[in-house]
Design a protein around this motif. Structure first.
Motif, PDB file in Angstrom:
ATOM      1  N   SER A 186       2.245  11.531   6.369  1.00 24.62           N
ATOM      2  CA  SER A 186       1.285  12.879   6.368  1.00 24.62           C
ATOM      3  C   SER A 186       1.391  13.129   4.742  1.00 24.62           C
ATOM      4  N   ALA A 187       2.531  13.232   3.953  1.00 26.38           N
ATOM      5  CA  ALA A 187       2.509  13.609   2.685  1.00 26.38           C
ATOM      6  C   ALA A 187       1.576  12.200   1.801  1.00 26.38           C
ATOM      7  N   VAL A 188       1.738  11.209   2.236  1.00 22.80           N
ATOM      8  CA  VAL A 188       0.819  10.046   1.325  1.00 22.80           C
ATOM      9  C   VAL A 188      -0.579  10.532   1.581  1.00 22.80           C
ATOM     10  N   HIS A 189      -0.925  11.089   2.851  1.00 26.52           N
ATOM     11  CA  HIS A 189      -2.193  11.175   3.147  1.00 26.52           C
ATOM     12  C   HIS A 189      -2.892  12.501   2.745  1.00 26.52           C
ATOM     13  N   SER A 190      -2.115  13.521   2.372  1.00 29.75           N
ATOM     14  CA  SER A 190      -2.176  14.850   1.948  1.00 29.75           C
ATOM     15  C   SER A 190      -3.213  14.602   0.675  1.00 29.75           C
ATOM     16  N   ARG A 191      -3.233  13.715  -0.192  1.00 36.75           N
ATOM     17  CA  ARG A 191      -4.507  13.607  -1.251  1.00 36.75           C
ATOM     18  C   ARG A 191      -4.481  11.979  -1.621  1.00 36.75           C
ATOM     19  N   ARG A 192      -5.209  11.671  -2.538  1.00 34.96           N
ATOM     20  CA  ARG A 192      -5.282  10.333  -3.048  1.00 34.96           C
ATOM     21  C   ARG A 192      -4.134  10.278  -4.353  1.00 34.96           C
ATOM     22  N   TRP A 193      -3.280   9.261  -4.326  1.00 40.67           N
ATOM     23  CA  TRP A 193      -2.202   9.295  -5.235  1.00 40.67           C
ATOM     24  C   TRP A 193      -2.753   8.163  -6.429  1.00 40.67           C
ATOM     25  N   GLY A 194      -2.333   8.222  -7.480  1.00 39.00           N
ATOM     26  CA  GLY A 194      -2.462   7.301  -8.592  1.00 39.00           C
ATOM     27  C   GLY A 194      -1.277   6.061  -8.250  1.00 39.00           C
ATOM     28  N   TYR A 228       8.678   2.154   3.320  1.00 37.52           N
ATOM     29  CA  TYR A 228       7.964   3.569   3.017  1.00 37.52           C
ATOM     30  C   TYR A 228       6.960   3.179   1.760  1.00 37.52           C
ATOM     31  N   SER A 229       7.354   1.833   0.809  1.00 37.47           N
ATOM     32  CA  SER A 229       6.270   1.646  -0.128  1.00 37.47           C
ATOM     33  C   SER A 229       5.098   1.265   0.656  1.00 37.47           C
ATOM     34  N   ARG A 230       5.134   0.462   1.894  1.00 37.71           N
ATOM     35  CA  ARG A 230       3.847   0.136   2.376  1.00 37.71           C
ATOM     36  C   ARG A 230       3.206   1.532   2.875  1.00 37.71           C
ATOM     37  N   ILE A 231       3.880   2.235   3.450  1.00 37.41           N
ATOM     38  CA  ILE A 231       3.058   3.592   3.821  1.00 37.41           C
ATOM     39  C   ILE A 231       2.548   4.184   2.551  1.00 37.41           C
ATOM     40  N   ALA A 232       3.303   4.190   1.590  1.00 38.10           N
ATOM     41  CA  ALA A 232       2.830   4.777   0.357  1.00 38.10           C
ATOM     42  C   ALA A 232       1.253   3.957   0.020  1.00 38.10           C
ATOM     43  N   ALA A 233       1.532   2.551   0.099  1.00 39.41           N
ATOM     44  CA  ALA A 233       0.378   1.755  -0.297  1.00 39.41           C
ATOM     45  C   ALA A 233      -0.988   2.177   0.247  1.00 39.41           C
ATOM     46  N   GLU A 234      -0.910   2.819   1.501  1.00 41.69           N
ATOM     47  CA  GLU A 234      -2.020   3.192   2.418  1.00 41.69           C
ATOM     48  C   GLU A 234      -3.051   3.991   1.745  1.00 41.69           C
ATOM     49  N   ASN A 235      -2.364   4.820   0.812  1.00 42.05           N
ATOM     50  CA  ASN A 235      -3.470   5.979   0.276  1.00 42.05           C
ATOM     51  C   ASN A 235      -3.080   6.019  -1.313  1.00 42.05           C
ATOM     52  N   SER A 236      -2.935   5.026  -2.112  1.00 41.39           N
ATOM     53  CA  SER A 236      -2.577   5.058  -3.416  1.00 41.39           C
ATOM     54  C   SER A 236      -3.198   4.010  -4.344  1.00 41.39           C
ATOM     55  N   GLU A 237      -3.065   3.972  -5.511  1.00 41.96           N
ATOM     56  CA  GLU A 237      -3.799   2.880  -6.431  1.00 41.96           C
ATOM     57  C   GLU A 237      -2.854   1.764  -6.722  1.00 41.96           C
ATOM     58  N   GLN A 238      -1.615   2.049  -6.658  1.00 40.25           N
ATOM     59  CA  GLN A 238      -0.556   1.093  -7.142  1.00 40.25           C
ATOM     60  C   GLN A 238       0.676   1.752  -6.659  1.00 40.25           C
ATOM     61  N   VAL A 239       1.810   0.908  -6.140  1.00 41.98           N
ATOM     62  CA  VAL A 239       3.253   1.308  -5.830  1.00 41.98           C
ATOM     63  C   VAL A 239       3.930   0.393  -6.433  1.00 41.98           C
ATOM     64  N   VAL A 240       4.969   1.085  -7.209  1.00 43.51           N
ATOM     65  CA  VAL A 240       6.259   0.456  -7.838  1.00 43.51           C
ATOM     66  C   VAL A 240       7.276   0.660  -7.131  1.00 43.51           C
ATOM     67  N   ALA A 241       7.907  -0.493  -6.427  1.00 46.93           N
ATOM     68  CA  ALA A 241       9.073  -0.193  -5.545  1.00 46.93           C
ATOM     69  C   ALA A 241      10.366  -0.731  -6.317  1.00 46.93           C
ATOM     70  N   PHE A 242      11.313   0.301  -6.471  1.00 46.86           N
ATOM     71  CA  PHE A 242      12.469  -0.130  -7.405  1.00 46.86           C
ATOM     72  C   PHE A 242      13.810  -0.216  -6.160  1.00 46.86           C
ATOM     73  N   ASP A 243      14.491  -1.282  -6.623  1.00 51.89           N
ATOM     74  CA  ASP A 243      15.798  -1.203  -6.052  1.00 51.89           C
ATOM     75  C   ASP A 243      16.901  -1.771  -6.926  1.00 51.89           C
ATOM     76  N   ALA A 244      18.152  -1.068  -7.064  1.00 52.72           N
ATOM     77  CA  ALA A 244      19.098  -1.854  -7.810  1.00 52.72           C
ATOM     78  C   ALA A 244      19.665  -3.083  -7.243  1.00 52.72           C
ATOM     79  N   ASP A 245      19.309  -3.522  -6.124  1.00 51.36           N
ATOM     80  CA  ASP A 245      19.804  -4.677  -5.501  1.00 51.36           C
ATOM     81  C   ASP A 245      19.039  -5.964  -5.667  1.00 51.36           C
TER      82      ASP A 245
END
Lengths: 51, 472
Positions: free
Chosen positions: B286-294, B306-323
């Motif tokens: 719902s937050a991701v679809h509240s507007r279009r994100w860069g 959740y990166s995949r969910i973010a990718a539904e309504n954005s231009e680019q997702v950078v997914a970080f993990d320390a592992d």
């Protein structure tokens, strides 16, 4: 065969003498012959240098 | 219009990268480099590499834009490159990413040699990513091959691709800290000194490591013009191709089979109920679809759900993990399954409490994370307790950092009653007085506009969607 200085690899970094030479050895059978020839030239040059 | 020189592009005097005022990337070429470019762009391999996306899209810049002169000569022409959405570095890639980038490098070298061209270097910094697709960016690295010449970039390739991969595959030593510690990579001598007697018999070690280290340590070789000797001895481009093909087989056969790491098992072992997970996904979506994100960051991405969910309504997702293992799994999973309609997701190994600053010459060659692009939205889920309790980061400082980034937030606060937090607190004195829901609420609403909150069914986890006050 003469090992005169001649700048043939125009790299903008040091490609490493050993790294260049090794490529003849990792380049297959024909390359091994090149490596053999290189070593022979190298030994002759060293030998000549010590006389 | 002013052109700004890219700080990492100074070594090769034949070309230099600049940014124009519109954020475009262009490259000024010397007369010599321009003639190489002119020859190269007519080749079949160049056309194919551009079409397949292996090579960065490049066009000649025809406007009157003139880059500042170099130290020695005027530039002969300018190229315009496609913009890479988020710049990353080899010390942030996982094992599979470094291997695929290395394979791309070797494929291009092999294809170029087939048409009498070569790559004049061999560094991993020649590669960037569009999502999970590696892209070769240094077009001026390609030039006509001179008969009898070896590949000048072989040592660089070993130092920045092969040795890091061998260490990870054979010794289970993570390469990321090492590559970050020295941008030139691991030297042949260092790699050899880490190998045991048994390793001598493993693929690639006798020639590429042992002999390489031995030859590099022969000072006598410095007196010899190796290239001239090789030309005289009959060295041919076929031997470079044989070496490239051998390296491809070696890289393709390398496997990293690590022991299970803490975070990569997290998704299976965490304390979520199915209901909690469902509720959390709905909240994030719902937050991701509240507007279009860069640009969206997912910090502590773990499996990347959740990166995949973010990718539904954005231009680019950078997914970080320390592992590194979590990033490797995410990379492999994205390779086998990623919705093409979604934004690209770039997985990167990065630890928020151990971020690299600027590195290299003037500390400006490899840029700090924040300088490479600020996110419009950041997902920070199931992470705050690890940072505050696990690493001692004061809560106020953490939220201030996010606020200063100018990002909106989807953030999760896990209370001290939660089993995961209990586990973190075990054996520690609980002096984290700032780690309380009331303090979190108060600090967050001081710095952000909190739009929505929701407590998960289990009662110990609360989600917040908070908008940045500096965002447009």
């Amino acid at each position: 065969m003469q090992l005169v200085s001649m700048e043939l690899v125009l790299a903008y970094f040091d490609p490493g003498s050993g790294s260049l030479v090794l490529q003849s050895l990792v380049g297959g059978t024909a390359g091994c012959m090149v490596f053999g020839k290189y070593l022979w030239a190298f030994v002759k040059e060293r030998f000549r240098g010590r006389k | 219009m002013t052109l700004l020189a890219e700080s990492s592009s100074y070594r090769d005097r034949e070309a230099r990268v600049f940014y124009d005022a519109a954020g475009g990337v262009c490259r000024a070429l010397s007369a010599r480099a321009w003639s190489e470019w002119d020859a190269m762009r007519q080749t079949r391999f160049f056309q194919q590499a551009i079409e397949s996306g292996d090579l960065v899209r490049t066009e000649q810049r025809l406007d009157s834009e003139i880059a500042p002169e170099s130290n020695t000569e005027q530039w002969a022409g300018m190229l315009q490159h496609e913009v890479i959405p988020f710049v990353s570095y080899p010390f942030e890639w996982s094992f599979g990413m470094l291997r695929d980038a290395g394979l791309l490098h070797l494929d291009l070298l092999d294809a170029a040699l087939a048409e009498d061209f070569t790559l004049k270097d061999g560094t991993a910094y020649n590669v960037q990513w569009r999502g999970i697709r590696p892209v070769f960016i240094d077009v001026v690295s390609v030039e006509r091959h001179t008969a009898g010449q070896p590949w000048a970039g072989y040592r660089q390739f070993c130092q920045t691709f092969l040795y890091p991969l061998l260490l990870q595959a054979y010794k289970n030593v993570p390469f990321q800290p090492w590559l970050r510690g020295r941008l030139e990579g691991i030297s042949p001598q260092e790699c050899w000194s880490l190998m045991s007697f048994r390793d001598f018999f493993r693929r690639g070690v006798p020639a590429h490591v042992f002999l390489h280290a031995w030859l590099q340590s022969r000072r006598a070789l410095d007196d010899v013009d190796s290239t001239k000797a090789l030309v005289d001895a009959g060295f041919r481009k076929d031997q470079i191709r044989a070496n490239a093909q051998g390296l491809k087989r070696l890289l393709s056969g390398l496997l990293w089979s690590p022991p299970a790491s803490v975070w990569s098992e997290y998704a299976d072992a965490n304390s979520y109920s199915a209901a909690d997970r469902q509720q959390k996904e709905t909240f994030v979506r719902s937050a991701v679809h509240s507007r279009r994100w860069g640009l969206v960051w997912d910090v502590g991405c773990n499996t990347g759900n959740y990166s995949r969910i973010a990718a539904e309504n954005s231009e680019q997702v950078v997914a970080f993990d320390a592992d590194p293992l979590a990033i490797e799994r995410l990379y492999q999973s994205l390779k086998s399954n990623h919705d093409a309609r979604s934004a690209p997701i770039l997985p990167l190994v990065n630890n928020l409490v151990d971020l690299s600053g600027g590195l290299g010459w003037r500390g400006a060659e490899r840029k700090a994370l924040v300088e490479r692009g600020r996110p419009e939205l950041t997902l920070c889920l199931a992470l705050v307790h690890h940072l505050v309790i696990g690493h001692g980061v004061p809560l106020r400082e953490l939220l201030t950092w996010f606020a200063e980034l100018g990002t909106s937030l989807v953030i999760e606060f896990v209370s001290k009653d939660d089993p995961m937090v209990q586990q973190l607190l075990r054996g520690r004195r609980d002096n984290y007085a700032d780690y309380e829901p009331a303090v979190f609420d108060q600090l967050l609403s001081q710095m952000f506009d909190v739009v929505r909150t929701e407590t998960l069914a289990s009662g110990t986890r609360k989600l917040y969607f908070a908008k940045s006050r500096s965002a447009s």
